[in-house]
Write a protein that holds these residues in place. Sequence first.
Motif, PDB file in Angstrom:
ATOM      1  N   MET A 122       0.848  -1.187   0.000  1.00 13.25           N
ATOM      2  CA  MET A 122       0.000   0.000   0.000  1.00 13.25           C
ATOM      3  C   MET A 122       0.885   1.238   0.000  1.00 13.25           C
ATOM      4  N   HIS A 123       0.618   2.158  -0.914  1.00 12.85           N
ATOM      5  CA  HIS A 123       1.397   3.390  -0.925  1.00 12.85           C
ATOM      6  C   HIS A 123       0.536   4.540  -1.419  1.00 12.85           C
ATOM      7  N   HIS A 124       0.974   5.759  -1.095  1.00  9.56           N
ATOM      8  CA  HIS A 124       0.269   6.971  -1.484  1.00  9.56           C
ATOM      9  C   HIS A 124       1.246   7.886  -2.210  1.00  9.56           C
ATOM     10  N   THR A 125       0.769   8.505  -3.275  1.00  8.20           N
ATOM     11  CA  THR A 125       1.634   9.340  -4.116  1.00  8.20           C
ATOM     12  C   THR A 125       0.906  10.612  -4.515  1.00  8.20           C
ATOM     13  N   TRP A 126       1.610  11.746  -4.416  1.00  9.24           N
ATOM     14  CA  TRP A 126       1.146  13.039  -4.946  1.00  9.24           C
ATOM     15  C   TRP A 126       2.316  13.643  -5.716  1.00  9.24           C
ATOM     16  N   MET A 127       2.087  14.122  -6.932  1.00  7.11           N
ATOM     17  CA  MET A 127       3.187  14.716  -7.696  1.00  7.11           C
ATOM     18  C   MET A 127       2.646  15.726  -8.696  1.00  7.11           C
ATOM     19  N   ARG A 128       3.506  16.692  -9.045  1.00  6.42           N
ATOM     20  CA  ARG A 128       3.207  17.677 -10.076  1.00  6.42           C
ATOM     21  C   ARG A 128       4.453  17.849 -10.940  1.00  6.42           C
ATOM     22  N   TYR A 129       4.256  18.096 -12.241  1.00  5.93           N
ATOM     23  CA  TYR A 129       5.380  18.331 -13.147  1.00  5.93           C
ATOM     24  C   TYR A 129       5.171  19.645 -13.888  1.00  5.93           C
ATOM     25  N   PHE A 130       6.276  20.342 -14.181  1.00  2.00           N
ATOM     26  CA  PHE A 130       6.214  21.670 -14.782  1.00  2.00           C
ATOM     27  C   PHE A 130       7.085  21.718 -16.039  1.00  2.00           C
ATOM     28  N   THR A 131       6.794  22.697 -16.904  1.00  2.58           N
ATOM     29  CA  THR A 131       7.569  22.881 -18.126  1.00  2.58           C
ATOM     30  C   THR A 131       7.987  24.345 -18.241  1.00  2.58           C
ATOM     31  N   PRO A 132       9.075  24.740 -17.550  1.00  2.00           N
ATOM     32  CA  PRO A 132       9.527  26.136 -17.600  1.00  2.00           C
ATOM     33  C   PRO A 132      10.009  26.498 -19.001  1.00  2.00           C
ATOM     34  N   GLY A 133       9.836  27.762 -19.354  1.00  2.00           N
ATOM     35  CA  GLY A 133      10.266  28.235 -20.656  1.00  2.00           C
ATOM     36  C   GLY A 133      11.719  28.653 -20.679  1.00  2.00           C
ATOM     37  N   PRO A 134      12.239  28.998 -21.843  1.00  2.00           N
ATOM     38  CA  PRO A 134      13.652  29.376 -21.979  1.00  2.00           C
ATOM     39  C   PRO A 134      14.059  30.568 -21.113  1.00  2.00           C
ATOM     40  N   THR A 135      13.180  31.551 -20.970  1.00  2.00           N
ATOM     41  CA  THR A 135      13.532  32.720 -20.163  1.00  2.00           C
ATOM     42  C   THR A 135      13.705  32.352 -18.704  1.00  2.00           C
ATOM     43  N   HIS A 136      12.836  31.491 -18.179  1.00  5.35           N
ATOM     44  CA  HIS A 136      12.968  31.069 -16.784  1.00  5.35           C
ATOM     45  C   HIS A 136      14.262  30.291 -16.557  1.00  5.35           C
ATOM     46  N   ARG A 137      14.710  29.555 -17.546  1.00  2.36           N
ATOM     47  CA  ARG A 137      15.944  28.791 -17.393  1.00  2.36           C
ATOM     48  C   ARG A 137      17.160  29.706 -17.248  1.00  2.36           C
ATOM     49  N   LYS A 138      17.041  30.938 -17.737  1.00  4.71           N
ATOM     50  CA  LYS A 138      18.141  31.885 -17.587  1.00  4.71           C
ATOM     51  C   LYS A 138      18.363  32.286 -16.127  1.00  4.71           C
ATOM     52  N   LEU A 139      17.388  31.996 -15.251  1.00  7.17           N
ATOM     53  CA  LEU A 139      17.535  32.299 -13.831  1.00  7.17           C
ATOM     54  C   LEU A 139      18.537  31.381 -13.154  1.00  7.17           C
ATOM     55  N   GLY A 140      18.958  30.321 -13.826  1.00  4.64           N
ATOM     56  CA  GLY A 140      19.992  29.441 -13.275  1.00  4.64           C
ATOM     57  C   GLY A 140      19.499  28.070 -12.900  1.00  4.64           C
ATOM     58  N   LEU A 141      18.367  28.007 -12.216  1.00  4.57           N
ATOM     59  CA  LEU A 141      17.765  26.735 -11.846  1.00  4.57           C
ATOM     60  C   LEU A 141      16.273  26.807 -12.105  1.00  4.57           C
ATOM     61  N   VAL A 142      15.710  25.725 -12.598  1.00 12.04           N
ATOM     62  CA  VAL A 142      14.263  25.616 -12.744  1.00 12.04           C
ATOM     63  C   VAL A 142      13.816  24.284 -12.169  1.00 12.04           C
ATOM     64  N   CYS A 143      12.621  24.296 -11.605  1.00 10.19           N
ATOM     65  CA  CYS A 143      12.038  23.076 -11.052  1.00 10.19           C
ATOM     66  C   CYS A 143      11.205  22.402 -12.129  1.00 10.19           C
ATOM     67  N   LEU A 144      11.430  21.121 -12.308  1.00  6.12           N
ATOM     68  CA  LEU A 144      10.701  20.344 -13.317  1.00  6.12           C
ATOM     69  C   LEU A 144       9.595  19.496 -12.707  1.00  6.12           C
ATOM     70  N   GLY A 145       9.664  19.298 -11.383  1.00  2.00           N
ATOM     71  CA  GLY A 145       8.629  18.479 -10.759  1.00  2.00           C
ATOM     72  C   GLY A 145       8.870  18.318  -9.277  1.00  2.00           C
ATOM     73  N   VAL A 146       7.823  17.931  -8.562  1.00  4.57           N
ATOM     74  CA  VAL A 146       7.909  17.694  -7.125  1.00  4.57           C
ATOM     75  C   VAL A 146       6.927  16.587  -6.778  1.00  4.57           C
ATOM     76  N   GLY A 147       7.283  15.784  -5.786  1.00  2.00           N
ATOM     77  CA  GLY A 147       6.394  14.703  -5.391  1.00  2.00           C
ATOM     78  C   GLY A 147       6.564  14.332  -3.933  1.00  2.00           C
ATOM     79  N   LEU A 148       5.490  13.840  -3.327  1.00  5.56           N
ATOM     80  CA  LEU A 148       5.485  13.343  -1.951  1.00  5.56           C
ATOM     81  C   LEU A 148       4.900  11.940  -1.988  1.00  5.56           C
ATOM     82  N   GLN A 149       5.614  10.974  -1.421  1.00  7.05           N
ATOM     83  CA  GLN A 149       5.177   9.591  -1.466  1.00  7.05           C
ATOM     84  C   GLN A 149       5.489   8.904  -0.145  1.00  7.05           C
ATOM     85  N   HIS A 150       4.668   7.934   0.232  1.00  9.05           N
ATOM     86  CA  HIS A 150       5.017   7.117   1.389  1.00  9.05           C
ATOM     87  C   HIS A 150       4.347   5.746   1.273  1.00  9.05           C
TER      88      HIS A 150
END
Length: 298
Positions: free
Chosen positions: A1-29
């Motif tokens: 038995m497990h539980h999962t929550w996750m989201r994924y993102f698609t940053p654009g080229p301008t946001h990537r110029k900030l140095g780091l971009v987040c592509l996704g996050v998830g919590l599972q147990h």
Amino acid sequence: MHHTWMRYFTPGPTHRKLGLVCLGVGLQHGTLPAVGPRTLDHHVAVVISAGSGWYRCPDGARTPVTAPALIWLVPGIPHHYGPDPATGWDESFVDFTGPATAAYTELGYIEPERPVVPLADTVSVRTAVGRITRAARLGNSLLEVETGAAVHELLVALRRARADVGADGDPVLSALARDAFQPLSVAEHASRHGMTPAELRTAVRRGAGCSPKDYLLGIRLGRAKELLAATELPVAAVARRVGYDDPAYFSRLFTRRVGMAPVRFRDQQGRAVPGGRSRQIPDAEPPPAIAAPPTRAP
């Protein structure tokens, strides 16, 4: 038995110029299925806050994972990992990429050669992940910037949470900082700690991501800037106070590293402080306003 929550993102080229971009996050147990074998084209920080499991290296060696721990997944390196099927684990993960990953790797915040890193705790790490999960709400127009900033925060939190670094930092770095203004060579600093110069270089590189010389220089130049900006001491006196007996050498070094001569820096930043400066770090929160005393009716 497990539980999962996750989201994924698609940053654009301008946001990537900030140095780091987040592509996704998830919590599972729970008793999650194993991941891989697979290879990714981006970084992932997998934080295990409870439970235990395993990680299999590309050479087939199996490494035990016991919470609290971090699993580094880096681009181009095959990986395979999972929780103990009898106990499961609590996991959060953050996928990220960007040109700043190279600098964070060079500084030792990301460690491709050490895929499993024991952590002292995960409190500050969970705070950074929480910022990403809250920003992941639908319709958030600041999503890419908020999550990218939180990835920077996450990397700092993971660096501080490493089990081989205490809450007050590496003791070798603390000792070097204490002795930074003394005219000692790297070999003399190493001798004070019962280390060879090579051992000291390894320890400082591991703790600060730079050589002992650069670590000491950063502290000295920072103090020199403070003295130039907040006092009227002659440049020669400033040089002596930060460990340089030769003011001409100090001036050349300062100019090369800062990009301007000490006198020019003082012209730009100088601000004499009546009564001297406080060495205590102030509270970032402003003090509460003092209410005016009530006026008496005539």
